[in-house]
Write a protein that holds these residues in place. Structure first.
Motif: not given
Length: 407
Positions: A38-54
């Motif tokens: 696993e590796i961090s992409t150094k990108t942060f997002v709002d979890p409520l806007k995340w589409n886990a399937a995609k």
């Protein structure tokens, strides 16, 4: 013999590592032959806007496209690393891909980061290799660079490999339009940026100079100084306001010593010494160049030192004179100019020019002596003042005319 591998990538968020703004980091999971890394992409997002399937942000939200492109670019790099290692026959595990990917990411050196690192190195050597003024100028350039990138490129930094001649042309235009920079000021900012780029080339972060085709020409500067009549008008004026009287006196002190603002401001009683002629001198080193500047004190300069020897504002700070900030000093000089009928743009640095011209060169002090007192590292710098002395030119031509008449 070609090996067959099972290889997959998955972008996902780590809610357990959310930052103080409740934004979760996006990680990339690399799976090779059933083993994960696993590796961090150094990108942060709002979890409520995340589409886990995609493994992407939902497209309906602002910034989704930009952030999704960042994630896709990271995945693309991982696939490139995988394919490259496969071709070289070096691939062993998911960790090998991770290590190679981290290496390729680290090689994507950026301008602002490298500029900041170099500035930090300079700050660590302040007063040793760099003056406070130099550090301040580099900080200003860094601030301008950050603003330019945000306004023109909508990002906080830029990779060296993305730089080209047009980048500097846009920076040049932006600096003139938004910061009111003249040609020479723009050149100074660009010189600092180019220094960082040169360092990047020396460290193999860049193959060649992206700015090689960019060229600018500095404008000739004009040394403005006070005439004897203008200087006398300021000297004779007594101001009821204490702030104006003090600024006037310190300005006059500089007119009779040639010291720049920063050099006057740092003077203490330790700089006041008895010279080889048994008279009082100022012994100091210029802040700008660290060149020695030893100046025998003229009577008017001595009078000003005597006037403020018991001044609480200066004595409490351990200073020779009650110098206030450069910004306030120059603002008050504008008031002084108005009251005294001076039409020129009166600034503190004009005092230094006045010392070089009206006080010394005009009165026959040899240019070598003036250069020494001004702390110039090259006499050619002092010769600039001699060129603007129309009075001296006139006197020299009169002497020549008399010589020719005797032939």
């Amino acid at each position: 013999m070609t090996q067959n591998h099972t290889f997959s990538l998955l972008s996902y968020i780590r809610r357990d590592k959310a930052n103080k703004d409740s934004l979760a980091p996006v990680y990339l999971r690399i799976t090779l032959d059933g083993k994960r890394a696993e590796i961090s992409t150094k990108t942060f997002v709002d979890p409520l806007k995340w589409n886990a399937a995609k493994g992407r942000l939902k497209s309906a939200f602002q910034d989704s496209k930009r952030l999704n492109q960042t994630i896709e670019t990271f995945e693309h790099r991982a696939r490139e690393v995988y394919n490259r290692l496969i071709e070289k026959g070096k691939i062993l595990s998911a960790d090998d891909i991770k290590d190679e990917l981290l290496g390729s990411v680290h090689k994507q050196r950026t301008l602002v980061l490298s500029f900041s690192e170099y500035l930090a190195e300079m700050e660590a050597r302040v007063t040793i290799d760099f003056s406070i003024g130099t550090i301040k100028n580099w900080r200003v350039t860094l601030g301008h660079l950050k603003e330019f990138l945000v306004k023109k490129y909508s990002r906080p930094d830029i990779a060296f490999k993305e730089l080209d001649e047009n980048f500097l042309r846009e920076f040049d235009s932006y600096a003139r339009r938004n910061w009111g920079c003249g040609t020479n000021a723009v050149i100074k900012h660009i010189q600092r940026i180019r220094k960082i780029v040169t360092k990047a080339i020396s460290k193999n972060w860049l193959d060649k100079d992206p700015f090689i085709a960019f060229a600018t020409t500095a404008e000739k500067t004009h040394r403005t100084f006070l005439t004897p009549i203008e200087l006398d008008a300021i000297e004779k004026k007594i101001f009821e306001l204490d702030r104006l009287e003090k600024v006037k006196d310190i300005f006059i002190f500089s007119c009779y010593t040639g010291l720049a603002y920063v050099d006057v401001e740092k003077l203490t009683t330790d700089n006041l010494v008895v010279g080889i002629d048994s008279k009082k001198w100022i012994y100091t080193f210029r802040e700008k160049t660290n060149e020695k500047s030893n100046i025998p004190l003229l009577p008017k300069a001595l009078q000003i030192i005597e006037k403020y020897k018991n001044d609480s504002q200066s004595s409490n700070r351990g200073k020779l004179l009650p110098v206030i900030s450069n910004i306030k000093t120059n603002a008050y000089l504008k008031e002084i100019a108005d009251v005294c009928g001076i039409k020129k743009n009166l600034t503190f640095h004009m005092a230094r020019h006045t010392f070089a011209t009206t006080i010394t060169l005009t009165n026959g002090v040899p240019i070598e002596t003036v250069s020494n007192m001004l702390g110039h590292s090259k006499i050619t710098t002092t010769q600039i003042y001699a060129k603007v002395l129309e009075n001296k030119v006139s006197v020299d031509m009169d002497i020549l005319e008399r010589k020719l008449s005797r032939l």
